[in-house]
Design an enzyme around this catalytic site. Structure first.
Site, PDB file in Angstrom:
ATOM      1  N   ARG A 226      -4.420  -4.911  22.602  1.00  0.00           N
ATOM      2  CA  ARG A 226      -4.697  -3.927  23.651  1.00  0.00           C
ATOM      3  C   ARG A 226      -4.801  -2.505  23.122  1.00  0.00           C
ATOM      4  NH1 ARG A 226      -0.874  -7.262  25.026  1.00  0.00           N
ATOM      5  NH2 ARG A 226       0.774  -5.752  24.560  1.00  0.00           N
ATOM      6  N   ASP A 246      -8.480   2.620  -3.951  1.00  0.00           N
ATOM      7  CA  ASP A 246      -7.586   2.676  -5.115  1.00  0.00           C
ATOM      8  C   ASP A 246      -6.507   1.604  -5.085  1.00  0.00           C
ATOM      9  OD1 ASP A 246      -6.028   3.693  -3.082  1.00  0.00           O
ATOM     10  OD2 ASP A 246      -5.385   5.492  -4.164  1.00  0.00           O
ATOM     11  N   VAL A 248      -3.951   1.616  -3.401  1.00  0.00           N
ATOM     12  CA  VAL A 248      -2.690   2.263  -3.029  1.00  0.00           C
ATOM     13  C   VAL A 248      -2.743   2.699  -1.569  1.00  0.00           C
ATOM     14  CG1 VAL A 248      -1.164   4.237  -3.447  1.00  0.00           C
ATOM     15  CG2 VAL A 248      -2.226   3.040  -5.383  1.00  0.00           C
ATOM     16  N   HIS A 249      -3.819   3.368  -1.200  1.00  0.00           N
ATOM     17  CA  HIS A 249      -3.931   3.887   0.162  1.00  0.00           C
ATOM     18  C   HIS A 249      -4.085   2.776   1.194  1.00  0.00           C
ATOM     19  CE1 HIS A 249      -4.383   7.786  -1.743  1.00  0.00           C
ATOM     20  NE2 HIS A 249      -4.299   8.348  -0.549  1.00  0.00           N
ATOM     21  N   ASP A 271     -10.586  11.254  -2.335  1.00  0.00           N
ATOM     22  CA  ASP A 271      -9.471  12.052  -1.814  1.00  0.00           C
ATOM     23  C   ASP A 271      -8.527  12.429  -2.955  1.00  0.00           C
ATOM     24  OD1 ASP A 271      -8.002  13.429   0.098  1.00  0.00           O
ATOM     25  OD2 ASP A 271      -6.800  11.696   0.654  1.00  0.00           O
ATOM     26  N   GLY A 308      -2.466  12.052  -1.725  1.00  0.00           N
ATOM     27  CA  GLY A 308      -3.803  12.044  -2.298  1.00  0.00           C
ATOM     28  C   GLY A 308      -3.878  11.005  -3.395  1.00  0.00           C
TER      29      GLY A 308
END
Length: 381
Positions: A226, A246, A248-249, A271, A308
């Site tokens: 929902r 990467d 990681v993100h 980034d 970052g």
């Protein structure tokens, strides 16, 4: 100067060519022709069978090579970032300036204008990421500076739309209501750092936002059948979005799903911050007044918040191919053609085609960049 790049595998917009040559005349790609048809006596550069593609375009780059644009706001910083980028095949980028006081943002705009008057087809205008964000999804941005825009600042940004390429705004921040003004001034509005509902995010896209900043990161997720959040709105809208590959993100599985849904609207971004392309001995640096630590490719602050990335565009392409199983030709398009389209410059950059600016990258089958061409000038790594 006129010359030809020969003995390479050429990735054009949609084809992969062998036994062809790219002729460069001045700063322009004059032709892409069979190598056997080259005129006698033309100067040639032998690329030794390596890959030739349009230079990569990074739409979100905070810093690299040991420098950060927020903390060292100068033309020299942008020049260091450009030189660092070339080592990984990135020939153009959007320097990203994050949440800060108005006077700092104005300074960044001034520096961007100075840079653009000096260099072309490299840094492509400013990406202002914040301060018109959501406190709940601030990430590493300093909360004391997150705010609504003032009428004076709105006018300033619109007046400088020729050097501001993109702005990231949270969908629920009242600043989003000025989207039509920003778009009229030539600024691309991107939804990001947003805790909005699906409905509010969709409304932002209807107002004219055409991009989303680092998909999945610092945005409300699909939390149930929902509650779709900003992520759901991005996946359900015909807008471009950047994604950090990467490992990681976000999980590579998410990248795979996103690619199936977004297709040619998914752009690889880094980034990245100072750690990208910096000497390995760099263990920490300052970003908007915070100490950022680097460990095993991960950048984080004292609260363990991701601050970052430390990845390059070339490394991102490698990850997309090896971990997400995206074909190399498509991973390349995610790094040059689609970003160029996203910011409306694909008429001059983003693919190897006759008449376009000769911004090119050359890399080996193991993703080692051996040289670049910027505005027609060859530079070996």
């Amino acid at each position: 100067m006129k010359y030809a790049l020969i003995n390479c595998v050429i990735y054009t917009k949609y084809d992969v060519l062998r036994d062809f040559a790219v002729i460069i005349n001045g700063e322009i790609i004059e032709a892409v022709i069979p190598q056997a048809e080259l005129e006698t006596g033309i100067k040639t550069i032998d690329l030794q069978g390596n890959n030739l593609t349009a230079g990569f375009i990074d739409l979100q780059l905070n810093g690299c090579g040991g420098v950060m644009f927020n903390d060292q706001t100068s033309v020299e910083t942008l020049e260091i970032m450009q030189e660092t980028n070339l080592k990984s095949g990135c020939t153009s980028f959007l320097p990203t300036f994050i949440t800060a006081p108005d006077e700092n943002i104005k300074s960044a705009v001034k520096i961007m204008r100075e840079y653009l008057n000096k260099h072309k087809n490299q840094a492509l205008g400013l990406h202002i990421e914040g301060p018109y964000l959501s406190i709940e999804k601030k990430g590493v941005h300093r909360p004391e500076y997150i705010r609504e825009i003032t009428p004076e600042m709105k006018d300033f940004l619109c007046e400088n739309g020729d050097v501001i390429t993109k702005m990231t705004i949270a969908a629920e921040n009242p600043t989003i209501n000025y989207t039509p003004d920003f778009v009229k001034a030539g600024i691309i509005v991107s939804v990001g750092h947003s805790n909005a509902t699906y409905e509010v995010a969709k409304a932002a896209f209807h107002k004219g936002a055409t991009f989303a900043t680092h998909l999945h990161n610092a945005m409300s997720p699909i939390s149930s059948g929902r509650e779709m959040g900003v992520v759901g709105a991005v996946l359900d809208s015909d807008v471009y979005t950047g994604i950090i590959v990467d490992g990681v993100h976000i999980n590579y599985g998410n990248v795979r799903i996103d690619k199936k849904i977004k297709g040619d609207k998914l752009c690889i971004v880094t980034d990245s911050i100072a750690a990208a392309g910096a000497p390995p001995e760099l263990e920490s640096f300052t970003f908007v007044g915070k100490t950022i630590y680097i460990k095993e490719g991960r950048c984080y602050d004292a609260n363990d918040t991701i601050a970052g990335a430390s990845i390059t565009m070339m490394e991102s392409i490698k990850n997309a191919v090896e971990y997400v199983e995206i074909p190399l030709a498509e991973a390349i398009r995610m790094s040059n053609l689609y970003p160029a389209r996203a910011i409306g410059i694909d008429d001059r950059l983003g693919s190897v085609e006759k008449g376009k600016i000769a911004n090119l990258a050359v890399f080996t089958p193991n993703y080692q960049v051996i040289g670049t061409v910027v505005n027609g000038k060859w530079k070996e790594n």
